[in-house]
Design a protein around this motif. Structure first.
Motif, short mmCIF file in Angstrom:
data_model
loop_
_atom_site.label_atom_id
_atom_site.label_comp_id
_atom_site.label_asym_id
_atom_site.label_seq_id
_atom_site.Cartn_x
_atom_site.Cartn_y
_atom_site.Cartn_z
N ILE A 45 11.36 -10.03 11.76
CA ILE A 45 11.22 -9.39 13.06
C ILE A 45 9.76 -9.13 13.42
O ILE A 45 9.35 -9.31 14.55
N ALA A 46 8.97 -8.68 12.47
CA ALA A 46 7.59 -8.27 12.78
C ALA A 46 6.63 -8.82 11.74
O ALA A 46 6.98 -9.01 10.58
N VAL A 47 5.39 -9.08 12.17
CA VAL A 47 4.35 -9.61 11.30
C VAL A 47 3.11 -8.75 11.44
O VAL A 47 2.73 -8.38 12.54
N TRP A 48 2.49 -8.39 10.29
CA TRP A 48 1.25 -7.61 10.29
C TRP A 48 0.17 -8.36 9.53
O TRP A 48 0.14 -8.33 8.30
N PRO A 49 -0.74 -9.03 10.23
CA PRO A 49 -1.86 -9.65 9.54
C PRO A 49 -2.89 -8.60 9.16
O PRO A 49 -3.46 -7.93 10.02
N VAL A 50 -3.11 -8.38 7.89
CA VAL A 50 -4.08 -7.40 7.41
C VAL A 50 -5.48 -8.01 7.48
O VAL A 50 -6.42 -7.37 7.92
N ASN A 51 -5.59 -9.24 7.04
CA ASN A 51 -6.83 -10.01 7.11
C ASN A 51 -6.42 -11.48 6.98
O ASN A 51 -5.23 -11.77 6.88
N PRO A 52 -7.35 -12.43 6.97
CA PRO A 52 -6.94 -13.84 6.90
C PRO A 52 -6.16 -14.22 5.64
O PRO A 52 -5.46 -15.21 5.62
N ARG A 53 -6.23 -13.42 4.58
CA ARG A 53 -5.53 -13.75 3.34
C ARG A 53 -4.24 -12.95 3.13
O ARG A 53 -3.31 -13.43 2.49
N THR A 68 -0.77 -13.07 -0.19
CA THR A 68 -2.11 -12.55 -0.48
C THR A 68 -3.11 -13.69 -0.65
O THR A 68 -4.25 -13.46 -1.02
N ASP A 69 -2.64 -14.91 -0.37
CA ASP A 69 -3.52 -16.07 -0.53
C ASP A 69 -3.58 -16.92 0.74
O ASP A 69 -3.70 -18.14 0.68
N GLY A 70 -3.46 -16.27 1.88
CA GLY A 70 -3.58 -16.98 3.15
C GLY A 70 -2.39 -17.86 3.49
O GLY A 70 -2.52 -18.79 4.28
#
Length: 92
Positions: A45-53, A68-70
Motif C-alpha cells: 500500500i505505501a512506500v517510504w524511501p529513506v535514502n537511495p539504498r 538496504t541495498d538499493g
C-alpha cells in the motif's frame, strides 16, 4: 501613462511565457522506475524511501518489506499479531 502600462504588460507577459517554458514537463526530472521483486504476494500500500539504498514498504495484513541495498534484495515479513488485530477490528 498608457505607453508605460503597455510596456509593463508586455514585459510581464514575456516573463510569464519564459518562466512557463522552464517548468515544462519535458524539462522536469522524472524518476526512473525499476521493476522489483518485493518478496511478498500481499498487496503493498505505501512506500517510504529513506535514502537511495534503504526503502520500506507496507501492505495488507501487517505485511512489510525492506531493502538496504538499493533494491538488489528485499526482506519481507509480517508484523507479529497484526492478523489478530485486524480480526478484532473486523468483528467490532
Amino acid at each position: 501613462m498608457c505607453k508605460q502600462f503597455a510596456t509593463f504588460l508586455i514585459a510581464a507577459l514575456a516573463c510569464g511565457i519564459l518562466n512557463g517554458q522552464e517548468l515544462s514537463p519535458t524539462r522536469l526530472h522524472q524518476p526512473i522506475l525499476t521493476p522489483q521483486n518485493s518478496g511478498t504476494t500481499n498487496g503493498l500500500i505505501a512506500v517510504w524511501p529513506v535514502n537511495p539504498r534503504v526503502v520500506w514498504a507496507s501492505g495488507r495484513a501487517g505485511t512489510f518489506t525492506v531493502t538496504t541495498d538499493g533494491g538488489q534484495t528485499w526482506r519481507a515479513g509480517v508484523v507479529p499479531g497484526a492478523d489478530a488485530a485486524i480480526s478484532r477490528r473486523a468483528s467490532l
